[in-house]
Design a protein around this motif. Structure first.
Motif, PDB file in Angstrom:
ATOM      1  N   CYS A  74      -3.973  -3.410   7.526  1.00  0.00           N
ATOM      2  CA  CYS A  74      -2.725  -2.716   7.206  1.00  0.00           C
ATOM      3  C   CYS A  74      -2.296  -1.959   8.451  1.00  0.00           C
ATOM      4  O   CYS A  74      -3.138  -1.428   9.172  1.00  0.00           O
ATOM      5  CB  CYS A  74      -2.911  -1.690   6.098  1.00  0.00           C
ATOM      6  N   CYS A 105       0.814  -1.217   0.000  1.00  0.00           N
ATOM      7  CA  CYS A 105       0.000   0.000   0.000  1.00  0.00           C
ATOM      8  C   CYS A 105       0.850   1.272   0.000  1.00  0.00           C
ATOM      9  O   CYS A 105       0.810   2.070   0.936  1.00  0.00           O
ATOM     10  CB  CYS A 105      -0.968  -0.024   1.177  1.00  0.00           C
ATOM     11  N   CYS A 134       0.332  -5.905   6.166  1.00  0.00           N
ATOM     12  CA  CYS A 134      -0.609  -5.674   5.067  1.00  0.00           C
ATOM     13  C   CYS A 134      -1.278  -7.003   4.701  1.00  0.00           C
ATOM     14  O   CYS A 134      -0.760  -8.067   5.041  1.00  0.00           O
ATOM     15  CB  CYS A 134       0.197  -5.147   3.862  1.00  0.00           C
ATOM     16  N   GLU A 147       4.550   1.176   5.850  1.00  0.00           N
ATOM     17  CA  GLU A 147       3.562   0.124   6.088  1.00  0.00           C
ATOM     18  C   GLU A 147       4.311  -1.131   6.534  1.00  0.00           C
ATOM     19  O   GLU A 147       5.152  -1.645   5.807  1.00  0.00           O
ATOM     20  CB  GLU A 147       2.745  -0.169   4.822  1.00  0.00           C
TER      21      GLU A 147
HETATM   22 ZN   LIG Z   1      -1.978  -2.772   2.875  1.00  0.00          ZN
END
Ligand SMILES: [Zn+2]
Length: 207
Positions: free
Chosen positions: A195, A161, A187, A184
């Motif tokens: 996430c 992401c 996820c 991140e």
């Molecule tokens: Zn994600």
């Protein structure tokens, strides 16, 4: 999604997060969630058409949520994967620009506006899980549930992401005037059902 529904969703996912963190493995320095690891480096076209969004999808029929999520994901494929992934790649930069403009155009006016905005446009359910003071600033533990980018995607061993990471940076930077970094760390595509982003906000000019 009203406040009540959002509270319910966050409660539901916090329990799930707790459960999944207990089953976490670290392989080759990478965190991996409980979902089975698939041996491939990229998401296939068919993968993106099966989002799992029981809370954000409730206002729509199941099919409709699937359709607009898939449309969003097809739009993302205008970027070559190699560019999106590379370091501070195109997706992060695009996210920062969008995040900055959301604040500049007053669609988001305060930190309190972020979660309702993300829910309204079905981008995801934001949970500001933890906030702590650090030298020259603040550290945030942010979680996004039912993310439009990745909810329902297979575990390919790493988070994807980047665009949302950029949005977080852009929005917070523009709102606070602080230097913001975000990463991140968990996820759907690294085997979890959520996430998670580590965010740091520091005073400008203090390196
Ligand atoms: Zn994600």
């Amino acid at each position: 999604m009203n406040d009540e529904e959002m509270k319910k969703a966050i409660e539901h996912y916090r329990l799930l997060v707790e459960k999944e963190l207990k089953q976490e493995k670290t392989i080759g320095g990478k965190r991996l969630g409980p979902r089975k690891l698939i041996e491939k480096t990229n998401i296939d076209l068919m993968d993106i058409t099966r989002p799992k969004r029981p809370f954000l999808g409730t206002d729509a029929t199941d099919d409709l949520d699937t359709i607009y999520v898939t449309t969003f994901r097809i739009g993302s494929s205008k970027n070559p994967v190699s560019l999106s992934k590379s370091g501070y790649g195109t997706d992060i930069v695009a996210g920062i620009e969008l995040g900055t403009n959301l604040v500049k155009n007053s669609l988001i006016k305060s930190v309190e506006d972020i979660a309702p905005f993300l829910a309204k446009y079905k981008i995801g359910i934001l949970d500001i899980f933890k906030e702590e003071e650090i030298e020259n600033g603040k550290k945030l533990d942010l979680r996004v549930y039912e993310c439009i980018e990745c909810a329902g995607l297979p575990n390919i061993g790493e988070p994807i992401c980047y665009f949302e990471t950029g949005m977080i940076i852009g929005i917070l930077q523009e709102l606070t005037g602080k230097k913001v970094s975000a990463e991140e760390i968990r996820c759907w595509t690294s085997g979890y059902s959520f996430c998670q982003f580590n965010v740091e906000m520091k005073e400008q000019g203090n390196e």
